[in-house]
Design an enzyme around this catalytic site. Structure first.
Site, mmCIF file in Angstrom:
data_model
loop_
_atom_site.group_PDB
_atom_site.id
_atom_site.type_symbol
_atom_site.label_atom_id
_atom_site.label_comp_id
_atom_site.label_asym_id
_atom_site.label_seq_id
_atom_site.Cartn_x
_atom_site.Cartn_y
_atom_site.Cartn_z
ATOM 1 N N GLY A 111 0.808 -1.216 0.000
ATOM 2 C CA GLY A 111 0.000 0.000 0.000
ATOM 3 C C GLY A 111 0.838 1.261 0.000
ATOM 4 N N GLU A 114 1.802 1.800 -3.570
ATOM 5 C CA GLU A 114 0.608 2.281 -4.270
ATOM 6 C C GLU A 114 0.305 3.735 -3.938
ATOM 7 O OE1 GLU A 114 -2.266 -1.482 -4.751
ATOM 8 O OE2 GLU A 114 -1.413 -1.283 -2.745
ATOM 9 N N GLU A 134 2.788 -8.394 -2.111
ATOM 10 C CA GLU A 134 1.546 -8.987 -1.622
ATOM 11 C C GLU A 134 1.393 -10.466 -1.946
ATOM 12 O OE1 GLU A 134 0.362 -4.578 -2.043
ATOM 13 O OE2 GLU A 134 1.786 -5.993 -2.929
#
Length: 257
Positions: A111, A114, A134
């Site tokens: 994250g 991202e 992930e």
């Protein structure tokens, strides 16, 4: 602003949004994502904030990822809601009519990667490592990483990063276009340098140009070009256009509001 997981401050027309969970390497749980979303809303309306810098507290991580302990027992429905929270929050960064700079110092994983991808410009320290690991957890990026990463570095490199889960060191990140700058240390200082340069220019023109790029990238080329012309025309309705061109002809610096 009164947040528990975010520090929000504005100085010299630069808005600083700091993810402040250093003991958790700034991992993003629901509270942090919700507060980040609210901070972005505040920044969007803050007339004193011309450029936004997003960074992480503690010096070890930008954002080390999502909060795995909070995700472990999620149902599919809860996972969907969590992904949509991350996506809609990060979409705010993309859609802001202001430039957002990620200052990465340490890990930007999952994250965190991202989050950096959603920003317009990325500056990383030499020690930084960026990746989407992930698949080692039995899932894959859910905060738009599968969409933004290939648009930035190409599908081949994006799929390699996805499937191998390897961390990209800062120098390689610069080489593949994942970050704009690599500095020995203190990426916030370089981000501030860029922000100060941006602040000298027309904010309305920057906003329209960012919109033209973002929206045009989702269009077929000729449609994108036509869209650019429409937004270019909008620029000619602004006070900044009149001031900028008048200043140029009068051979003086422009005084943008």
């Amino acid at each position: 602003m009164n947040f528990e997981t975010i520090i929000y401050e504005v100085k010299d027309n630069i808005c600083y949004i700091t993810i402040n969970r250093p003991k958790a390497l700034n991992a993003l749980n629901v509270q942090a994502l919700t507060e980040l979303s609210k901070a972005l809303d505040v920044a969007a309306e803050d007339e004193n904030a011309k450029v936004i810098i997003i960074t992480g507290a503690g010096g070890r991580a930008f954002v080390a990822g999502a909060d795995i302990s909070a995700m472990q027992m999620m149902t599919a429905e809860e996972a969907y809601d969590y992904a949509r929270l991350g996506q809609t929050t990060y979409n705010k960064i993309q859609d802001l009519p202001k430039i957002v700079i990620a200052a990465i110092d340490g890990f930007a994983l999952g994250g965190g990667c991202e989050l950096a991808l959603a920003c317009d410009i990325r500056v990383a320290s030499e020690k930084s490592q960026i990746g989407i690991p992930e698949v080692t957890l039995g899932v894959f990026p859910g905060f738009a990483g599968t969409q933004r990463l290939p648009r930035l570095v190409g599908t081949g490199m994006a799929k390699e990063m996805l499937a191998t889960a390897r961390k990209i060191h800062a120098a390689e990140a610069k080489e593949i276009g994942l970050v704009n700058y690599v500095v020995p240390e203190n990426p916030v200082a370089k981000a501030e340098e860029l922000a100060a340069q941006i602040c000298k220019n027309s904010m309305s023109a920057v906003a329209l140009g960012k919109r033209a790029m973002n929206e045009g990238m989702e269009m077929e080329l000729k449609k994108g070009i036509e869209h650019e012309a429409a937004l270019f025309a909008v620029a000619f309705t602004t006070a900044d256009q009149r001031e900028g061109m008048t200043a140029f002809l009068e051979k003086r610096p422009a005084n943008f509001k």
